[in-house]
Write a protein that holds these residues in place. Structure first.
Motif, PDB file in Angstrom:
ATOM      1  N   ALA A 297       0.814  -1.148   0.226  1.00  0.00           N
ATOM      2  CA  ALA A 297      -0.349   0.093   0.460  1.00  0.00           C
ATOM      3  C   ALA A 297       0.932   1.455   0.291  1.00  0.00           C
ATOM      4  O   ALA A 297       0.380   2.316  -0.331  1.00  0.00           O
ATOM      5  CB  ALA A 297      -0.504  -0.211   1.170  1.00  0.00           C
ATOM      6  N   SER A 298       1.733   1.504   0.638  1.00  0.00           N
ATOM      7  CA  SER A 298       2.833   2.407   0.732  1.00  0.00           C
ATOM      8  C   SER A 298       3.524   3.095  -0.393  1.00  0.00           C
ATOM      9  O   SER A 298       3.863   3.779  -1.148  1.00  0.00           O
ATOM     10  CB  SER A 298       3.767   2.050   1.700  1.00  0.00           C
ATOM     11  OG  SER A 298       5.079   3.339   2.167  1.00  0.00           O
ATOM     12  N   TRP A 299       3.588   1.452  -1.086  1.00  0.00           N
ATOM     13  CA  TRP A 299       4.600   1.707  -2.206  1.00  0.00           C
ATOM     14  C   TRP A 299       3.620   1.946  -3.218  1.00  0.00           C
ATOM     15  O   TRP A 299       3.871   2.809  -4.617  1.00  0.00           O
ATOM     16  CB  TRP A 299       4.633  -0.246  -2.804  1.00  0.00           C
ATOM     17  CG  TRP A 299       5.561   0.423  -4.416  1.00  0.00           C
ATOM     18  CD1 TRP A 299       6.052   0.056  -5.094  1.00  0.00           C
ATOM     19  CD2 TRP A 299       7.021   1.241  -4.371  1.00  0.00           C
ATOM     20  NE1 TRP A 299       6.675   0.363  -6.205  1.00  0.00           N
ATOM     21  CE2 TRP A 299       7.827   0.757  -5.853  1.00  0.00           C
ATOM     22  CE3 TRP A 299       8.129   1.804  -3.479  1.00  0.00           C
ATOM     23  CZ2 TRP A 299       8.719   1.043  -6.383  1.00  0.00           C
ATOM     24  CZ3 TRP A 299       9.083   2.113  -4.200  1.00  0.00           C
ATOM     25  CH2 TRP A 299       9.268   1.991  -5.353  1.00  0.00           C
ATOM     26  N   ARG A 300       2.455   2.107  -3.487  1.00  0.00           N
ATOM     27  CA  ARG A 300       0.852   2.794  -4.566  1.00  0.00           C
ATOM     28  C   ARG A 300       0.339   3.919  -4.307  1.00  0.00           C
ATOM     29  O   ARG A 300      -0.299   4.641  -5.140  1.00  0.00           O
ATOM     30  CB  ARG A 300       0.205   1.620  -3.910  1.00  0.00           C
ATOM     31  CG  ARG A 300       0.300   0.060  -5.082  1.00  0.00           C
ATOM     32  CD  ARG A 300      -1.576  -0.112  -4.988  1.00  0.00           C
ATOM     33  NE  ARG A 300      -1.982  -0.254  -3.395  1.00  0.00           N
ATOM     34  CZ  ARG A 300      -2.284  -1.143  -2.659  1.00  0.00           C
ATOM     35  NH1 ARG A 300      -1.177  -2.407  -2.733  1.00  0.00           N
ATOM     36  NH2 ARG A 300      -2.828  -1.023  -1.094  1.00  0.00           N
ATOM     37  N   GLY A 301       1.413   4.504  -2.952  1.00  0.00           N
ATOM     38  CA  GLY A 301       1.041   5.639  -2.080  1.00  0.00           C
ATOM     39  C   GLY A 301      -0.040   6.324  -1.590  1.00  0.00           C
ATOM     40  O   GLY A 301      -0.440   6.653  -0.973  1.00  0.00           O
TER      41      GLY A 301
END
Length: 316
Positions: free
Chosen positions: A264-268
């Motif tokens: 989720a963090s990598w997707r922003g």
């Protein structure tokens, strides 16, 4: 008395009503009753159900209680020999019920028959096939559930013997039922793809928050099964919904939640990342959880992600 009762539950899915009922009623097995449960929809779902004309279809409207309660209510008055669930939007092969009923009639010791399945993205951009094995189903279900909910048929006597669906389970109600059935009855599988499962934008597998809740319900279902198999009473039966607080914490689940947080963090999507981190820490403090916590709060991560996507576009 119909040979089989098929229950389908709808929540704000008016656009699926006709296709779903057409799929059910086009079965080669004609001796059926169909129960459609509207689980407190706020759109035109109930109107669409009431507009459908077939004498075999009965409509049940209830306040929103979740799928477990909808299925329990839908099957409550069934007087058929066999029971099946059809998820809104899924598609049966025309002979699905006929093939599975024949299998149970040929194998009286079996309480459950499933099949192979195909999952399809709502935009048809991907497909995935699942090919479960009946052998060792009781142990398999403790780690994962390969049996498609829309592709599984229950012998009613077996369903009644274990108490059917339990309203507590808003998610993974099929796993909880299958675990209890596997402790008393043999499983069978028709080795063909008899159902196509639609993965739409509101599916559990698509929505991060729903995946988190579903994973917790899954762990609780397995905990209840482990207690029963150890000769102890079922926690949900003994203590009610509060038994969910008694479930042992899981390092495995902590790491799974941490992995979801990193994705989720990598997707922003920082909100989802923080939700998964909180869930991971609630289970156990692990190295992966700490890494996810740090990664989610690195100020440069959005810029790194943007640069990575830019490089990918150039490569293409």
């Amino acid at each position: 008395m119909p040979k089989v009762t098929v229950v389908s539950s709808f929540y704000n899915e008016g656009w699926h009503v006709k296709d779903t009922l057409d799929s059910i009623l086009s079965q080669t097995e004609r001796d059926m009753a169909v129960v459609c449960v509207d689980d407190g929809s706020t759109d035109d779902t109930l109107a669409c159900l009431n507009a459908y004309r077939d004498c075999r279809v009965r409509i049940v409207a209830q306040a929103n209680q979740g799928l477990g309660a909808a299925l329990k209510n839908g099957f409550a008055d069934a007087d058929s020999d066999y029971l099946a669930y059809h998820e809104a939007g899924d598609d049966y092969r025309a002979d699905r019920l006929e093939r599975q009923i024949a299998r149970l009639e040929a194998e009286p010791d079996c309480g459950v028959v499933s099949c192979q399945s195909r999952s399809v993205g709502v935009d048809k951009s991907w497909t995935r096939e699942t090919r479960p094995e009946a052998t060792g189903a009781a142990d398999t279900l403790l780690t994962h559930n390969p049996f498609p909910h829309s592709g599984t048929l229950y012998r009613k006597s077996a369903y009644d013997a274990v108490g059917g669906y339990r309203a507590f389970f808003r998610y993974r109600q099929d796993l909880d039922l299958l675990l209890r059935l596997s402790e008393r009855h043999a499983f069978a599988v028709v080795p063909e793809i008899l159902v196509t499962v639609l993965r739409h934008s509101e599916s559990v597998s698509v929505k991060p928050a729903k995946r988190l809740l579903a994973r917790r319900y899954r762990e609780f279902a397995v905990y209840c099964a482990s207690e029963r198999r150890a000769g102890r009473s079922d926690p949900l039966e003994s203590f009610g919904p509060g038994a969910a607080l008694m479930r042992p914490r899981s390092r495995l689940m902590a790491n799974e939640f941490a992995q979801e947080a990193m994705k989720a963090s990598w997707r922003g999507d920082r909100d989802s990342a923080r939700t998964f981190i909180a869930a991971a820490i609630d289970e156990a403090v692990t190295a992966r959880g700490l890494a996810a916590t740090i990664g989610t709060h690195v100020p440069m991560l959005p810029q790194m992600r943007a640069a990575y996507q830019s490089l990918r576009r150039r490569a293409v």
